[in-house]
Design an enzyme around this catalytic site. Structure first.
Site, PDB file in Angstrom:
ATOM      1  N   GLY A  62       0.630  -3.024   1.036  1.00 38.35           N
ATOM      2  CA  GLY A  62       0.370  -1.633   1.420  1.00 38.35           C
ATOM      3  C   GLY A  62      -0.078  -1.628   2.876  1.00 38.35           C
ATOM      4  N   ALA A  63       0.503  -0.725   3.675  1.00 37.26           N
ATOM      5  CA  ALA A  63       0.320  -0.802   5.131  1.00 37.26           C
ATOM      6  C   ALA A  63      -1.148  -0.823   5.594  1.00 37.26           C
ATOM      7  CB  ALA A  63       1.103   0.324   5.792  1.00 37.26           C
ATOM      8  N   GLN A 216       5.287  -2.020  -8.144  1.00 40.23           N
ATOM      9  CA  GLN A 216       4.004  -1.470  -7.665  1.00 40.23           C
ATOM     10  C   GLN A 216       3.628  -0.208  -8.435  1.00 40.23           C
ATOM     11  OE1 GLN A 216       6.481  -2.534  -5.653  1.00 40.23           O
ATOM     12  NE2 GLN A 216       5.706  -3.322  -3.727  1.00 40.23           N
ATOM     13  N   ASP A 257       4.968   3.102   5.744  1.00 37.62           N
ATOM     14  CA  ASP A 257       4.677   1.829   6.407  1.00 37.62           C
ATOM     15  C   ASP A 257       4.766   1.967   7.918  1.00 37.62           C
ATOM     16  OD1 ASP A 257       5.378   0.876   3.581  1.00 37.62           O
ATOM     17  OD2 ASP A 257       4.458  -0.817   4.593  1.00 37.62           O
ATOM     18  N   LYS A 268       8.547   2.363   1.100  1.00 33.58           N
ATOM     19  CA  LYS A 268       9.114   1.550   0.008  1.00 33.58           C
ATOM     20  C   LYS A 268      10.514   2.010  -0.379  1.00 33.58           C
ATOM     21  CE  LYS A 268       7.713  -1.335  -1.487  1.00 33.58           C
ATOM     22  NZ  LYS A 268       8.096  -2.685  -1.000  1.00 33.58           N
TER      23      LYS A 268
HETATM   24  O1  MRU Z   1       5.780  -3.788  -0.160  1.00 31.96           O
HETATM   25  P1  MRU Z   1       4.498  -3.032  -0.232  1.00 31.96           P
HETATM   26  O2  MRU Z   1       3.919  -2.969  -1.600  1.00 31.96           O
HETATM   27  O3  MRU Z   1       3.515  -3.502   0.814  1.00 31.96           O
HETATM   28  O4  MRU Z   1       4.909  -1.550   0.174  1.00 31.96           O
HETATM   29  C1  MRU Z   1       3.941  -0.552   0.202  1.00 31.96           C
HETATM   30  C2  MRU Z   1       4.494   0.787   0.490  1.00 31.96           C
HETATM   31  O5  MRU Z   1       5.659   0.972   0.711  1.00 31.96           O
HETATM   32  C3  MRU Z   1       3.501   1.905   0.591  1.00 31.96           C
HETATM   33  O6  MRU Z   1       4.073   3.111   0.203  1.00 31.96           O
HETATM   34  C4  MRU Z   1       3.041   2.041   2.053  1.00 31.96           C
HETATM   35  O7  MRU Z   1       2.611   0.826   2.552  1.00 31.96           O
HETATM   36  C5  MRU Z   1       1.984   3.046   2.200  1.00 31.96           C
HETATM   37  S1  MRU Z   1       0.466   2.428   1.602  1.00 31.96           S
HETATM   38  C6  MRU Z   1      -0.698   3.605   1.600  1.00 31.96           C
END
Ligand code: MRU
Length: 366
Positions: A62-63, A216, A257, A268
């Site tokens: 998650g970013a 997720q 992200d 995602k």
């Molecule tokens: O691959 P991940 O689980 O790191 O991807 C996360 C996402 O795509 C989230 O939607 C994004 O990071 C926003 S987190 C608040």
């Protein structure tokens, strides 16, 4: 509705604590997201190489959570080493920044956080705030804590802004996990308005697509919402169009992200599909992210979309579901063009189209 930030902090108390910094022995503890929802175990980290590895393996993901973790990874670069000179410390920090930046390519918060930490160190050395490595460690620790606290505050503000877009009885479709596990604070970005609404007694529920291949949605979003008593229904990724067509979705709220100056949203894989269907059916689509997720310099083609191990697709949690040698394409993010986005919700306010004009204006960037 006028909402007091301090009062809100006391009302929203998520149970999960995905990122913990232990001051006594300068150790970073990450809730291992690979093991959720079945086990809540923490991994302990004391150096930037294992911190980068934890990001790569998605122990933390998650970013914003990646950003906070990387900030602490920078602290770890000089806490447990034998470095005695400030010059050597800066060199070590530059090395750590490189190692951490290589962990995952898409989330902007990672690069934003390591850069901010490095700049802070340089400034402290040059202006004399840090006269020893020990003092520099303290400067960096408080900077990492500031990044965490600013993120928490930003999420509450995004929650308050986003509340404008929620009516009593709404059902919100999301994607992946853009909740408290993805930001490290327990609150989240896409889930912030939902958590604020829930805390204020407004009836709101969530539809969470499972989000193959890493699940997720099924493992994390479902878990963190259920733990905090927020109604959530799990669907397969393939049911997304149907629930929207059936009128079961009031709005779509996703995280991001990376968001570009012209409003392109990287998030995602599967987000683009939700945005297009929402646009076609007249359902509002919101991306919710703090300003640290905005990349005002890159163009769409400059951004690397991460591709992960084919076995994430060939298997589900280690169990094969297809032929072991089938060729696989596994991009884990996609990009949603601005025309499908109703608004972007940030801690500085809600941004409406035209994004190329309004993003720099709302973010106060030149
Ligand atoms: O691959 P991940 O689980 O790191 O991807 C996360 C996402 O795509 C989230 O939607 C994004 O990071 C926003 S987190 C608040």
């Amino acid at each position: 509705m006028r909402i007091d930030l301090e009062e809100l902090k006391s009302k929203i108390r998520p149970r999960l604590r995905p990122i913990i910094w232990r001051d006594e022995d300068n150790t970073l503890l990450l809730l291992d997201q690979r093991k959720l929802p079945f086990e809540e175990v923490y991994v302990e980290l004391r150096d930037p190489v294992s911190t980068a590895d934890a990001i790569r393996q998605m122990i933390v993901r998650g970013a914003p959570a990646i950003g906070i973790t990387a900030a602490y990874g920078m602290v770890l670069a000089i806490t447990h080493s034998n470095i005695t000179s400030l010059n050597e410390a800066l060199k070590e920090l530059a090395r750590a920044r490189e190692v951490l930046n290589a962990a995952r390519p898409t989330a902007h918060n990672l690069f934003w956080a390591t850069e901010r930490m490095y700049r802070k160190a340089e400034e402290a050395v040059h202006n004399g705030t840090a006269r020893s490595v020990k003092e520099l460690v303290e400067v960096l620790k408080s900077e990492a804590k500031a990044i965490f606290n600013e993120e928490l505050e930003a999420e509450l503000k995004m929650g308050i802004y986003g509340l404008e877009k929620i009516n009593d009885g709404d059902t919100i479709l999301t994607q992946c996990n853009a909740g408290g596990l993805a930001t490290g604070t327990g609150i989240g970005t896409a889930t912030a308005p939902i958590r604020v609404a829930h805390a204020l007694g407004i009836k709101v529920s969530v539809i969470a697509p499972e989000t193959r291949p890493w699940l997720q949605g099924a493992r994390l979003t479902v878990y963190e919402l259920m733990v905090d008593g927020i109604p959530v229904t799990l669907i397969t990724d393939t049911a997304v169009g149907y629930v929207m067509y059936k009128g079961m979705v009031s709005s779509v709220m996703v995280g991001a992200d990376r968001i570009l100056r012209d409003g392109h949203v990287f998030n995602k894989i599967g987000t683009f599909k939700e945005a297009v269907i929402a646009h076609e059916l007249g359902i509002p689509f919101y991306a919710i992210a703090p300003s640290s997720t905005f990349d005002l310099k890159s163009r769409v083609d400059d951004v690397k979309i991460e591709e992960r191990d084919p076995d994430e697709v060939r298997k589900i949690r280690g169990v094969p579901i297809t032929l072991e040698n089938v060729p696989v394409f596994n991009p884990v993010f996609d990009v949603t063009p601005p025309k499908y986005i109703t608004a972007l919700i940030t801690e500085k306010g809600i941004i409406y189209p035209p994004f190329d004009k309004n993003i720099p204006k709302v973010l106060n960037a030149g």
